[in-house]
Design a protein around this motif. Sequence first.
Motif, mmCIF file in Angstrom:
data_model
loop_
_atom_site.group_PDB
_atom_site.id
_atom_site.type_symbol
_atom_site.label_atom_id
_atom_site.label_comp_id
_atom_site.label_asym_id
_atom_site.label_seq_id
_atom_site.Cartn_x
_atom_site.Cartn_y
_atom_site.Cartn_z
ATOM 1 N N GLN A 395 39.689 19.072 -0.538
ATOM 2 C CA GLN A 395 39.297 20.597 -0.533
ATOM 3 C C GLN A 395 37.960 20.859 -0.697
ATOM 4 O OE1 GLN A 395 41.306 22.971 1.127
ATOM 5 N NE2 GLN A 395 39.897 24.353 0.891
ATOM 6 N N LEU A 396 37.406 20.499 -1.676
ATOM 7 C CA LEU A 396 36.065 20.523 -2.141
ATOM 8 C C LEU A 396 34.860 20.006 -1.151
ATOM 9 C CD1 LEU A 396 34.139 21.679 -4.356
ATOM 10 C CD2 LEU A 396 34.201 19.512 -5.527
ATOM 11 N N GLU A 397 35.461 18.794 -0.729
ATOM 12 C CA GLU A 397 34.567 18.210 0.297
ATOM 13 C C GLU A 397 34.542 19.051 1.669
ATOM 14 O OE1 GLU A 397 35.774 14.282 1.127
ATOM 15 O OE2 GLU A 397 34.943 13.483 -0.891
ATOM 16 N N ALA A 398 35.816 19.663 1.976
ATOM 17 C CA ALA A 398 35.885 20.397 3.118
ATOM 18 C C ALA A 398 35.094 21.846 3.093
ATOM 19 C CB ALA A 398 37.422 20.895 3.502
ATOM 20 N N ASP A 399 35.003 22.322 1.661
ATOM 21 C CA ASP A 399 34.434 23.385 1.563
ATOM 22 C C ASP A 399 32.786 23.275 1.558
ATOM 23 O OD1 ASP A 399 36.876 24.816 1.202
ATOM 24 O OD2 ASP A 399 36.750 24.743 -1.030
ATOM 25 N N LEU A 400 32.546 22.136 0.970
ATOM 26 C CA LEU A 400 31.062 21.942 0.917
ATOM 27 C C LEU A 400 30.596 21.543 2.478
ATOM 28 C CD1 LEU A 400 30.573 19.501 -1.976
ATOM 29 C CD2 LEU A 400 29.975 21.906 -1.951
ATOM 30 N N ARG A 401 31.572 20.821 3.320
ATOM 31 C CA ARG A 401 31.092 20.582 4.518
ATOM 32 C C ARG A 401 30.856 21.739 5.494
ATOM 33 N NH1 ARG A 401 35.085 18.072 5.564
ATOM 34 N NH2 ARG A 401 34.643 16.050 4.779
ATOM 35 N N HIS A 402 31.922 22.795 5.458
ATOM 36 C CA HIS A 402 31.816 23.980 5.826
ATOM 37 C C HIS A 402 30.508 24.831 5.653
ATOM 38 C CE1 HIS A 402 33.208 27.759 7.992
ATOM 39 N NE2 HIS A 402 33.053 28.394 6.874
ATOM 40 N N ARG A 403 30.209 24.815 4.322
ATOM 41 C CA ARG A 403 29.050 25.378 3.624
ATOM 42 C C ARG A 403 27.761 24.885 4.360
ATOM 43 N NH1 ARG A 403 29.077 25.813 -2.612
ATOM 44 N NH2 ARG A 403 31.225 26.711 -2.046
ATOM 45 N N ARG A 404 27.902 23.607 4.398
ATOM 46 C CA ARG A 404 26.787 23.109 4.888
ATOM 47 C C ARG A 404 26.501 23.560 6.477
ATOM 48 N NH1 ARG A 404 21.780 21.271 5.378
ATOM 49 N NH2 ARG A 404 21.336 19.460 6.931
ATOM 50 N N GLU A 405 27.590 23.466 7.320
ATOM 51 C CA GLU A 405 27.395 23.754 8.502
ATOM 52 C C GLU A 405 26.974 25.137 8.914
ATOM 53 O OE1 GLU A 405 27.765 21.797 11.164
ATOM 54 O OE2 GLU A 405 28.123 19.991 9.976
ATOM 55 N N VAL A 406 27.432 26.079 7.841
ATOM 56 C CA VAL A 406 26.969 27.187 8.146
ATOM 57 C C VAL A 406 25.571 27.522 7.652
ATOM 58 C CG1 VAL A 406 27.275 29.563 7.083
ATOM 59 C CG2 VAL A 406 29.337 28.407 7.732
ATOM 60 N N GLU A 407 25.045 26.892 6.609
ATOM 61 C CA GLU A 407 23.716 26.913 6.101
ATOM 62 C C GLU A 407 22.905 26.106 7.348
ATOM 63 O OE1 GLU A 407 20.762 27.783 3.563
ATOM 64 O OE2 GLU A 407 22.846 28.429 3.467
ATOM 65 N N ARG A 408 23.135 25.256 7.778
ATOM 66 C CA ARG A 408 22.342 24.520 8.873
ATOM 67 C C ARG A 408 22.214 25.404 10.227
ATOM 68 N NH1 ARG A 408 24.980 18.954 11.052
ATOM 69 N NH2 ARG A 408 22.964 18.944 11.983
ATOM 70 N N ARG A 409 23.258 26.345 10.452
ATOM 71 C CA ARG A 409 23.170 27.401 11.565
ATOM 72 C C ARG A 409 22.236 28.651 10.998
ATOM 73 N NH1 ARG A 409 27.413 24.153 12.246
ATOM 74 N NH2 ARG A 409 28.220 23.550 14.285
ATOM 75 N N MET A 410 22.331 28.907 9.913
ATOM 76 C CA MET A 410 21.561 30.073 9.476
ATOM 77 C C MET A 410 20.127 29.888 8.987
ATOM 78 S SD MET A 410 24.532 32.149 7.156
ATOM 79 C CE MET A 410 23.415 33.344 6.741
#
Length: 628
Positions: A395-410
Amino acid sequence: AGDAPAEAPAEGGGEEAPAEEVEAGDAPAEAPAEGGEEEAPTEEAGKAPDAAGAGELAEDSKVSGGEAVEAEDAPEAGAATEPGEPPQPEAVGEAVAEAVPAAASEAAPAAEGGAPADETMRQESVGTAAIDFVILPEGYGQTKMLSLSLTVGAIRADLENELSIPENSLSMMNMTGAVEVQETLPDDKSLSALGLKPGDRVGIELRINYYQEQLAEEYVMPDSLELKVVDRHQKEKTVIVHVQRPLVEKSYLGGFRHKATGSTYHHAVTQTDKYQPRDEKSRGHFDGSGEDKSGFRFHREVQTYEYRTRSTQCKKENGTQMPKTGLFIDERTDRIIEPRRPYFSSADKAALMLEKVVIIQCHARGMFARRRSRQLLRAQNAQVQLERQEAERRQLEADLRHRREVERRMHPRTYEDFNVLYRELEAWRLNESKRIANSGFDEATRRAAQRELLHKETKLLQTIDKLKIQAHSQNRDSKVKQRLESMSKPKVWAQSDGETTTVHTPFTTRSKELMDLYSGLRLPLLTVDERLDVLLHVKWTVKEFDCNLTREIVDLIDREADLLNRGRPEKSFIGLRKRLANLFLQFIDTPEFNPEAMKFKKVSRVHANQSSTHPLSTVPIKGLSSQE
């Protein structure tokens, strides 16, 4: 030195007898009779403790050709040491040094007054030599005038007596000076035989090989003993006995003393080791000697008495008899004895044992079951804990991956991030175009929807371009910061023991100072005084060098300081400060100003010097205030 010298010879032309060696503590020889009679040899009158002084005087008498020392010199010579005390080497040397010239001066008149010609020639032929004795390795030294007729053994014996050391414990070697002898001097040779001549001066090394007996160290029993024993076949064999050292000191158990021999015996005790289980695989294994090597033995014979087995028979026979036909037994005195408790038969014992065994089995099986259940419970809990930790990790890896995808788009930073934005924008445009085409709108509505889609796409592309400009600026700043930090890092040297040594060189220190100044120029929200202080430090740093680059930097610093003093707003300094920071960064990247920057240059310095924008050029630049 403490003995009285021999009396002076009588006046006249009488012949003087050769002087005898005076024993330690002997009385001086009497004066010879008048009229030229020979002097009678001295007799021993007793031994005195001052042997070293007497030996020295005897040697000095030989050196002077047999002349005795004046009687009035005796108190001065004897004053050096008290009777009964051992002579000191310094006192002996001084006495000898005073006695030798006097004896030599007395020898000349005596020879002129009528001494025999052969005696005078013998004395002149022998002569004396100066010997410098040095005790090594201590370095103590003493000089003596000795006759050339003396042997090395006699000189060594006198020195051993003088130093109060055992015989044959002194070695004389390595003669230097007038005669060179690079080995131990032989005892049977005299000084003249070694090549010395009258008046020569040589040095001899003395080494004392005298060791006192050291006390024996306390006996320590070794870990194993090798004993030679004779077996029953009268064959000798070696047995290794391993010594087991006690952990605690054994107690005193008493003993006895043999009256005839006086030997003392102490009682002793021994004990075997703790129980050690046998190896089931090697039980019953025998080697070729017939001994069982499978396990440890737990008994030991400690007596030397030889065991014997004997059978014996009791002297008094007993028996019993039951009544039967033809046999009468008197039962009047018999008594019937009944047990206090009822008789416990073997069947009762077997039943009781079975009952207790069943109880023990119940408790043992319950214990094994409880132990097994606890093990299974621990394993289940561990498995549940592991699964929960694994789920949390996923779950932590999924959250970090999702946060990374949002960060790289913003906030895109890399080339891949912008490709993702462009792909998603293209997918969104195709989806909207398809929706408009399939919506069934009329021509006017459809074209209005397409114009709105084109307007949104243009806005999104402009936003992406702005993000790209910001990313480029941030990436450039991070690269500059990383390069400056690499320049200012200390040198790390690896040592032979695996450790590392960190060393700051003058070049890295210079780079660290320039990096701090560059960081100060880029700092925002500084007060006027703080900004002027930073500008002053930068100005004095670049003014060490005179070129177009440094002149331009100084001109920009003066211009900003003037605007700060006038109170201009911060927005008016944006372009000026950016230009000043870029010029100072160019100053840092120049190897002539920062030698450490040479390692980070991608273009050869030869090609850089051929450029028309050479930083060290002194050609005046049009527009600088300093050149106007």
